[in-house]
Design a protein around this motif. Structure first.
Motif, mmCIF file in Angstrom:
data_model
loop_
_atom_site.group_PDB
_atom_site.id
_atom_site.type_symbol
_atom_site.label_atom_id
_atom_site.label_comp_id
_atom_site.label_asym_id
_atom_site.label_seq_id
_atom_site.Cartn_x
_atom_site.Cartn_y
_atom_site.Cartn_z
ATOM 1 N N LEU A 348 10.991 45.792 -26.508
ATOM 2 C CA LEU A 348 12.101 45.362 -25.672
ATOM 3 C C LEU A 348 11.602 44.347 -24.652
ATOM 4 O O LEU A 348 10.428 43.978 -24.626
ATOM 5 N N VAL A 352 12.390 45.630 -18.855
ATOM 6 C CA VAL A 352 13.085 46.873 -19.202
ATOM 7 C C VAL A 352 12.083 47.958 -19.567
ATOM 8 O O VAL A 352 12.201 49.112 -19.130
ATOM 9 N N ARG A 382 18.152 54.156 -27.408
ATOM 10 C CA ARG A 382 18.555 52.749 -27.457
ATOM 11 C C ARG A 382 20.015 52.671 -27.875
ATOM 12 O O ARG A 382 20.401 53.216 -28.922
ATOM 13 N N GLY A 386 21.929 48.563 -24.042
ATOM 14 C CA GLY A 386 20.776 48.793 -23.198
ATOM 15 C C GLY A 386 19.989 50.018 -23.598
ATOM 16 O O GLY A 386 19.944 50.426 -24.766
ATOM 17 N N LEU A 439 19.990 45.563 -21.346
ATOM 18 C CA LEU A 439 19.080 44.639 -22.032
ATOM 19 C C LEU A 439 19.593 43.223 -21.853
ATOM 20 O O LEU A 439 20.803 42.974 -21.947
#
Length: 441
Positions: A348, A352, A382, A386, A439
């Motif tokens: 990612l 984050v 996940r 986000g 995200l």
């Protein structure tokens, strides 16, 4: 399989039909919008200009003020009607902007409030200018509908028209012979052209009128909303920046305290021990060797402690192997048994991953120090938008995000990443900490 194939085929056959029905419905909506807009535009033009001129001319004797107010209220009513009419044309609801209201300041002031309302004057401006696009749009729609209907139906009424040798049709002007088949073919071709382009021309004309009206009636309101949205986004960015600065300050203070309480004290003692060893090398070599050996042990312990502190800055395992491996290492070092649910996932955004790691690390540290828990559950999920990080324990509870508590700095870190941190921690009911991290797109 056959039923699925049949449903798929039926859907494929029905899709064009629905598309055609949608275009026909839109053609009807656009046509009535343009055609009805012509008389409405004429009415609003006459009343708007007449009322404004009379009100302005009679304002010196005060009679014109209520007349002007009435004209503005009429323009406001027509503006409300127009917003309702353009909504189906644009395919979206057009909101009504707020109008100025005066409360508790006298009947005269409340009556004359529209004179001080900028939106009311924009409505009047629309009432006087809308007739220009109305005339243009009305002309196009009437010509295209007339050409399509007259051309496509010409084969059915050619026989009823007089064809005198003294009359010249368009086909004769262009050099074609004056026979029934030529006339039918020529006029039918014209009908096909107008009919084939009817939807697009009417749609373009209706959209031009609708956007003209929307620009005058809602342009200022839309601009204010965009400015408000930009200011809100700026405020959010400033809050996130402040949260990031606060989180960084808390982390630096914690690191400074940890270094002062741990490695710094060890290094001071190490320096003192090495000084004593240097003085005793001549008189008592055995004692000096023992002190040096103890100093080496302290050096290794200091290095181990510095490595542990460095994990709070940039854990190498997180950078090299990803979030799952880093969380597995955290769970293995925790003094309370950890049930980790962190399925493998692609790498990612570094910010984050770092925030998720520190959420779990800080939560496990608090559990080990304060919760008296027997077990901890850590979950990382996940989702489409986000990452959801959950840490729950069966300890004493009582945790809080309020300033002065241990989780306040963690809340600032999550906010700095654009996320939200929630804590559910009743007394004697355990603690459940949930962080939602967006995200980047």
């Amino acid at each position: 399989m056959n039923s699925v194939y049949g449903m798929t085929t039926a859907y494929a056959d029905a899709a064009p039909a629905r598309s055609h029905r949608g275009k026909l419905a839109q053609l009807g909506i656009d046509t009535q919008y343009v055609l009805l807009g012509f008389p409405l535009g004429l009415i609003t033009l006459i009343i708007g200009l007449t009322g404004f001129a009379l009100g302005l001319g009679l304002a010196v004797i005060w009679v014109g003020l209520p007349l002007m107010v009435g004209t503005l209220l009429f323009a406001r009513g027509m503006a409300i009607t127009e917003r309702a009419r353009i909504s189906p044309v644009l395919g979206q609801r057009v909101p009504h902007p707020p109008y100025r209201k005066v409360h508790g300041e006298g009947a005269v002031r409340r009556t004359l409030a529209p004179l001080l309302d900028a939106q009311s004057w924009l409505d009047l401006l629309h009432a006087t200018l809308r007739f220009i696009p109305n005339v243009i749009g009305f002309s196009f729609v009437v010509v295209w509908w007339s050409g399509a209907i007259a051309g496509l139906l010409y084969p059915f009424y050619d026989w009823a028209l007089p064809h005198s040798p003294d009359n010249y049709g368009l086909h004769q002007v262009l050099g074609f012979q004056d026979t029934a088949s030529v006339r039918i073919f020529f006029n039918l071709s014209i009908g096909i052209f107008f009919g084939g382009t009817l939807y697009w021309v009417v749609r373009a004309v209706a959209l031009a009128e609708a956007y003209f009206a929307k620009g005058l009636l809602n342009g200022a309101h839309d601009l204010r909303m965009q400015v408000a949205a930009a200011e809100e986004a700026r405020d959010v960015a400033q809050r996130q920046k402040a949260a990031a600065v606060s989180a960084e300050a808390v982390a630096l203070r914690r690191l400074e305290r940890d270094i002062h309480d741990g490695p710094q004290q060890r290094l001071v003692r190490l320096a003192m021990d090495l000084g004593r060893a240097e003085q005793q090398f001549t008189d008592d070599p055995e004692r000096a060797r023992a002190i040096v050996a103890e100093a080496l042990t302290q050096t290794r312990e200091t290095l181990d402690e510095l490595r542990a502190l460095s994990r709070g800055i940039a854990p190498p395992i997180l950078v090299d192997r990803g979030l799952q491996a880093a969380l597995t290492a955290l769970a293995g070092r925790c003094t309370v048994p950890v049930d980790l649910d962190a399925p493998p996932m692609e790498r990612l955004d570094p910010a984050v991953e770092s925030t998720a790691y520190f959420v779990v690390a800080e939560a496990l540290t608090n559990v080990a120090k304060h919760s008296h828990a027997n077990e901890v559950q850590v979950s990382v999920q996940r989702i489409a938008t986000g990452l959801i990080v959950t840490v729950s324990d069966d300890g004493v509870g009582g945790a809080s995000l309020a300033k002065g508590h241990g989780l306040a700095g963690l809340d600032d870190r999550v906010q700095a990443a654009g996320g939200v941190l929630a804590v559910d921690s009743p007394v004697d009911g355990g603690t459940r900490l949930t962080a939602a991290l967006p995200l980047p797109l």
